[in-house]
Design a protein around this motif. Structure first.
Motif, mmCIF file in Angstrom:
data_model
loop_
_atom_site.group_PDB
_atom_site.id
_atom_site.type_symbol
_atom_site.label_atom_id
_atom_site.label_comp_id
_atom_site.label_asym_id
_atom_site.label_seq_id
_atom_site.Cartn_x
_atom_site.Cartn_y
_atom_site.Cartn_z
ATOM 1 N N GLY B 183 24.495 88.577 -7.844
ATOM 2 C CA GLY B 183 24.596 89.807 -8.461
ATOM 3 C C GLY B 183 23.516 90.770 -8.349
ATOM 4 N N ALA B 184 23.733 92.014 -8.550
ATOM 5 C CA ALA B 184 23.049 93.159 -8.193
ATOM 6 C C ALA B 184 21.494 93.097 -8.416
ATOM 7 C CB ALA B 184 23.383 94.515 -8.661
ATOM 8 N N GLN B 185 21.074 92.846 -9.653
ATOM 9 C CA GLN B 185 19.619 92.622 -10.085
ATOM 10 C C GLN B 185 18.717 91.606 -9.326
ATOM 11 O OE1 GLN B 185 22.227 92.427 -12.119
ATOM 12 N NE2 GLN B 185 21.865 93.222 -14.373
ATOM 13 N N LEU B 186 19.251 90.447 -9.168
ATOM 14 C CA LEU B 186 18.561 89.474 -8.577
ATOM 15 C C LEU B 186 18.268 89.723 -6.988
ATOM 16 C CD1 LEU B 186 16.721 87.122 -8.752
ATOM 17 C CD2 LEU B 186 18.631 85.703 -8.936
ATOM 18 N N ALA B 187 19.546 89.995 -6.686
ATOM 19 C CA ALA B 187 19.738 90.691 -5.353
ATOM 20 C C ALA B 187 18.804 91.612 -4.817
ATOM 21 C CB ALA B 187 21.069 90.967 -4.892
ATOM 22 N N SER B 188 18.605 92.770 -5.267
ATOM 23 C CA SER B 188 17.456 93.806 -5.006
ATOM 24 C C SER B 188 15.931 93.269 -5.184
ATOM 25 C CB SER B 188 17.823 95.077 -5.904
ATOM 26 O OG SER B 188 18.574 94.767 -6.861
ATOM 27 N N ASP B 189 15.970 92.316 -6.290
ATOM 28 C CA ASP B 189 14.655 91.790 -6.275
ATOM 29 C C ASP B 189 14.107 91.144 -4.970
ATOM 30 O OD1 ASP B 189 12.281 90.822 -7.320
ATOM 31 O OD2 ASP B 189 13.404 89.139 -8.451
ATOM 32 N N ILE B 190 15.049 90.274 -4.589
ATOM 33 C CA ILE B 190 14.850 89.773 -3.474
ATOM 34 C C ILE B 190 14.867 90.465 -2.072
ATOM 35 C CG2 ILE B 190 16.097 87.759 -1.980
ATOM 36 C CD1 ILE B 190 16.539 86.297 -4.119
ATOM 37 N N GLN B 191 15.742 91.279 -2.028
ATOM 38 C CA GLN B 191 15.347 92.448 -1.121
ATOM 39 C C GLN B 191 13.990 92.999 -0.799
ATOM 40 O OE1 GLN B 191 18.418 95.313 -0.541
ATOM 41 N NE2 GLN B 191 17.447 96.466 1.101
ATOM 42 N N SER B 192 13.623 93.607 -2.214
ATOM 43 C CA SER B 192 12.263 93.968 -2.154
ATOM 44 C C SER B 192 11.245 92.907 -1.732
ATOM 45 C CB SER B 192 11.975 94.469 -3.665
ATOM 46 O OG SER B 192 13.072 95.038 -4.025
ATOM 47 N N ARG B 193 11.378 91.804 -2.028
ATOM 48 C CA ARG B 193 10.434 90.893 -1.813
ATOM 49 C C ARG B 193 10.334 90.454 -0.256
ATOM 50 N NH1 ARG B 193 8.990 86.946 -6.643
ATOM 51 N NH2 ARG B 193 9.992 87.571 -8.269
ATOM 52 N N GLN B 194 11.467 90.448 0.306
ATOM 53 C CA GLN B 194 11.681 90.517 1.696
ATOM 54 C C GLN B 194 10.942 91.415 2.501
ATOM 55 O OE1 GLN B 194 13.470 88.077 3.988
ATOM 56 N NE2 GLN B 194 14.987 86.814 2.568
ATOM 57 N N GLU B 195 11.139 92.608 1.854
ATOM 58 C CA GLU B 195 11.007 93.863 2.382
ATOM 59 C C GLU B 195 9.262 93.846 2.614
ATOM 60 O OE1 GLU B 195 14.770 97.002 2.347
ATOM 61 O OE2 GLU B 195 13.141 96.848 0.661
ATOM 62 N N ALA B 196 8.614 93.395 1.401
ATOM 63 C CA ALA B 196 7.259 93.318 1.333
ATOM 64 C C ALA B 196 6.562 92.544 2.431
ATOM 65 C CB ALA B 196 6.837 93.044 0.003
ATOM 66 N N HIS B 197 7.300 91.562 2.851
ATOM 67 C CA HIS B 197 6.830 90.632 3.933
ATOM 68 C C HIS B 197 7.168 91.461 5.389
ATOM 69 C CE1 HIS B 197 5.370 87.014 1.692
ATOM 70 N NE2 HIS B 197 6.385 87.517 0.734
ATOM 71 N N GLY B 198 7.714 92.350 5.366
ATOM 72 C CA GLY B 198 7.966 92.983 6.540
ATOM 73 C C GLY B 198 9.518 92.847 7.149
ATOM 74 N N VAL B 199 10.150 92.103 6.617
ATOM 75 C CA VAL B 199 11.695 91.781 6.738
ATOM 76 C C VAL B 199 12.333 93.428 6.932
ATOM 77 C CG1 VAL B 199 13.749 90.908 6.768
ATOM 78 C CG2 VAL B 199 11.780 89.466 6.497
ATOM 79 N N LYS B 200 13.218 93.747 7.595
ATOM 80 C CA LYS B 200 13.784 95.106 7.537
ATOM 81 C C LYS B 200 15.407 94.758 7.379
ATOM 82 C CE LYS B 200 10.782 97.909 10.423
ATOM 83 N NZ LYS B 200 10.235 96.743 11.200
ATOM 84 N N PHE B 201 15.894 95.841 6.644
ATOM 85 C CA PHE B 201 17.294 95.718 6.210
ATOM 86 C C PHE B 201 17.920 96.815 6.760
ATOM 87 C CE2 PHE B 201 15.447 92.490 3.457
ATOM 88 C CZ PHE B 201 16.512 91.253 3.483
ATOM 89 N N PHE B 202 19.304 96.825 7.296
ATOM 90 C CA PHE B 202 20.188 97.902 7.501
ATOM 91 C C PHE B 202 21.281 97.514 6.745
ATOM 92 C CE2 PHE B 202 18.809 100.786 10.765
ATOM 93 C CZ PHE B 202 17.225 100.124 11.069
ATOM 94 N N MET B 203 21.376 97.975 5.571
ATOM 95 C CA MET B 203 22.801 97.425 4.385
ATOM 96 C C MET B 203 23.937 98.671 4.778
ATOM 97 S SD MET B 203 21.773 94.756 3.642
ATOM 98 C CE MET B 203 23.130 94.115 2.872
ATOM 99 N N ASN B 204 24.997 98.287 4.263
ATOM 100 C CA ASN B 204 26.375 99.093 4.435
ATOM 101 C C ASN B 204 26.422 99.316 5.868
ATOM 102 O OD1 ASN B 204 26.785 99.555 1.541
ATOM 103 N ND2 ASN B 204 25.155 101.008 1.423
ATOM 104 N N SER B 205 26.346 98.437 6.489
ATOM 105 C CA SER B 205 26.382 98.766 8.102
ATOM 106 C C SER B 205 27.334 97.672 8.852
ATOM 107 C CB SER B 205 25.191 98.711 9.037
ATOM 108 O OG SER B 205 24.240 99.540 8.220
ATOM 109 N N ARG B 206 27.791 97.907 10.011
ATOM 110 C CA ARG B 206 28.642 96.959 10.449
ATOM 111 C C ARG B 206 28.307 96.963 11.926
ATOM 112 N NH1 ARG B 206 33.710 94.947 8.206
ATOM 113 N NH2 ARG B 206 33.586 95.827 5.909
ATOM 114 N N ILE B 207 28.314 96.046 12.653
ATOM 115 C CA ILE B 207 27.845 95.975 14.061
ATOM 116 C C ILE B 207 29.164 96.173 14.874
ATOM 117 C CG2 ILE B 207 26.954 94.581 16.146
ATOM 118 C CD1 ILE B 207 24.858 93.559 14.101
ATOM 119 N N THR B 208 29.356 97.055 15.739
ATOM 120 C CA THR B 208 30.440 97.372 16.604
ATOM 121 C C THR B 208 30.450 96.966 17.861
ATOM 122 O OG1 THR B 208 29.639 99.554 16.845
ATOM 123 C CG2 THR B 208 31.105 99.307 15.098
ATOM 124 N N ARG B 209 29.030 96.737 18.492
ATOM 125 C CA ARG B 209 28.947 96.117 19.851
ATOM 126 C C ARG B 209 27.639 95.444 19.737
ATOM 127 N NH1 ARG B 209 28.965 99.758 24.927
ATOM 128 N NH2 ARG B 209 28.706 97.246 26.061
#
Ligand SMILES: Cc1cc2nc3c(=O)[nH]c(=O)nc-3n(C[C@H](O)[C@H](O)[C@H](O)COP(=O)(O)OP(=O)(O)OC[C@H]3O[C@@H](n4cnc5c(N)ncnc54)[C@H](O)[C@@H]3O)c2cc1C
Ligand code: SF4
Lengths: 63, 400
Positions: B183-209
């Motif tokens: 669900g959205a709440q917990l999901a964004s909480d986890i994303q922020s915690r991951q980002e605080a450790h330095g993990v980068k996210f590219f969301m709403n994205s697809r890999i084409t090659r």
């Protein structure tokens, strides 16, 4: 008499064992696992089920 | 001589079925066929401990007791086909093995990208022990890895790789990681915690090659961004291993369809009497939650299913009087899962992805708390960040 050992390095206090063998395992007020190191033979099946459901595979019988 | 019970799939579901058969009083021969060369082992550490330390099979193998001492293990042997009408399985060499009962526990395999010109090395997945050991070799400090897929496995590998000093970029299709399972709440909480450790996210994205010849060099996103990397991990989900049941009267649409006793069903819904499926590969009803027939990829489910199948099949073969009582009780488990990412330790019960609404039940968002997941007025799932006892108290309250 059965002897039980939980590897507390592995245990993450998920409490799954508590549902299978409540006579042996419980979480204390601080949500940490506590268990009885010995149990009556009648508990064998329940403890075996607890061994199976422990996500960290931290529980075993001591021979 | 009686034909053995044949179990196809030598992992958790297969092992637990063998144990349950013995516990339920079946004393005849049990023959397991497993494609992997390893004796049954625990998969959750593959995205965590196995990547972080030089451990081998022994560290993750399931301990086996006397109950399974006389089980015949045929490891490194793939079953090509199960012929339900003739009650035989056919192995990869073409040899036929008759059975009195068969249990399909073939699980899932990682889904792979269907893109042209993939590099020949540097592309990884995490499903088997061999996968994890191969990946561990490249997770060294300073390596740059791109993980495609922001589900549990993607996010857990991200956390582990980050702790090992790798530079981690997660590419995901949805707006936030873990949206469907949490669900959205917990999901964004986890994303922020991951980002605080330095993990980068590219969301709403697809890999084409995925670019590179004999080694991965970079990935190209649909918005034109190119991200260079030393290794690429596909964590875009998995698909059920059902092909061995092709050419039978069965329903294999996203998993093997089974009934309330976990017997494989024909297209018309009637069960095959002596054929069962357990674990991630099975699609089954869970009446306490919904009318949907679905797969559940949670760790406690194969064990629960194996217990049920062991009881039914043992009673059936032994012609035991308790068969009737056992088969009239519908299989109706409470799924549970956990996930560890950095300091976040989640424990959940129920079927969160069936929910249409999320509510904070206890605690504070962004800190220790318990979320409730509702379908209409029914609480169908709970998930806690910490707060173990509080979450556990809801276990028997989930369901309609
Ligand atoms: C990296 C990872 C991390 C996970 N972490 C968690 C977690 O933290 N929490 C959680 O709740 N769950 C987690 N899970 C999910 C959990 O591990 C699975 O639900 C569980 O492994 C399913 O067991 P299974 O026996 O049904 O299938 P599998 O474990 O997939 O086993 C199926 C076996 O059958 C074999 N097989 C397939 N086809 C054939 C054939 N034709 N012939 C012979 N053998 C065959 C396969 O080789 C495999 O060994 C994780 C899974 C993975 C991969
Ligand atoms: S189930 Fe395992 S990890 Fe969980 S509390 Fe019991 S021993 Fe610890």
């Amino acid at each position: 008499m059965l002897k039980i050992h939980v590897d507390m390095e592995k245990c993450q206090h998920y409490g799954q064992c508590v549902f299978e063998a409540p006579a042996v395992f419980h979480l204390n007020d601080e949500d940490k696992l506590e268990y009885a190191a010995t149990a009556d033979d009648s508990q064998r099946d329940d403890i075996q089920l607890a061994i199976e459901v422990c996500p960290m595979q931290a529980i075993k019988f001591v021979e | 001589m009686v034909d053995p019970v044949v179990i196809v799939g030598g992992a958790m579901g297969g092992l637990r079925t063998a144990e349950s058969l013995r516990r339920s009083g079946y004393s005849g021969p049990i023959r397991v066929f497993g494609e992997e060369p390893h004796a049954p082992y625990n998969r959750p550490p593959l995205s965590k401990e196995v990547l972080a330390a030089r451990v081998d099979h022994a560290a993750v193998a399931f301990p086996q007791g006397d109950a399974t001492a006389d089980v015949e293990w045929n490891l490194g042997t793939r079953i090509e086909h199960v012929d339900l009408a003739r009650s035989v399985v056919v192995d990869e060499r073409g040899d036929e093995h008759p059975y009195s009962g068969v249990v399909v526990a073939t699980g899932l395999r990682s889904r792979h990208l269907d893109l042209p010109a993939m590099p020949t090395s540097g592309v990884h997945a995490v499903r088997s022990l061999d996968d994890a050991i191969a990946l561990r070799e490249v997770l060294t400090p300073g390596t740059r890895i791109v993980i495609y897929g922001a589900g549990f496995i993607g996010c857990e590998v991200a956390a582990t790789a980050n702790k090992l000093g790798a530079e981690v970029i997660v590419v995901g299709k949805g707006p936030v990681p873990l949206l469907r399972p949490l669900g959205a709440q917990l999901a964004s909480d986890i994303q922020s915690r991951q980002e605080a450790h330095g993990v980068k996210f590219f969301m709403n994205s697809r890999i084409t090659r995925v670019i590179g010849g004999d080694r991965v060099e970079s990935v190209l996103l649909d918005n034109g961004v190119e991200i260079w990397c030393n290794a690429f991990i596909e964590a875009i989900g998995s698909e059920p291993n059902v092909e061995l049941l092709d050419d039978n009267d069965v329903d294999l649409d996203d998993g093997v369809r089974v009934d309330q006793n976990l017997r494989i069903t024909r297209a018309d819904g009637t069960p095959w009497a002596n054929a069962f499926a357990v674990g991630d590969v099975a699609r089954f009803p869970i009446p306490r939650f919904s009318d949907r027939i679905r797969r559940v990829e949670h760790w406690n489910v194969p064990t629960e299913m194996a217990r049920k199948v062991g009881k039914v099949l043992a009673a059936q073969i032994n012609d035991a009087p308790d068969l009737e009582a056992e088969t009239s009780k519908a299989f109706d488990p409470i799924p549970s899962f956990w996930s560890d990412q950095f300091e976040v330790s989640l424990l959940a019960y129920g079927l969160i992805d069936e929910a249409d609404r999320v509510e904070l039940l206890e605690g504070r968002e962004g800190s220790e708390c318990v979320y409730g997941y509702f379908m209409g007025d029914d609480l169908v799932g709970v998930c806690g960040v910490g707060m173990r006892s509080a979450v556990m108290a809801y276990r028997t309250k989930v369901g309609r």
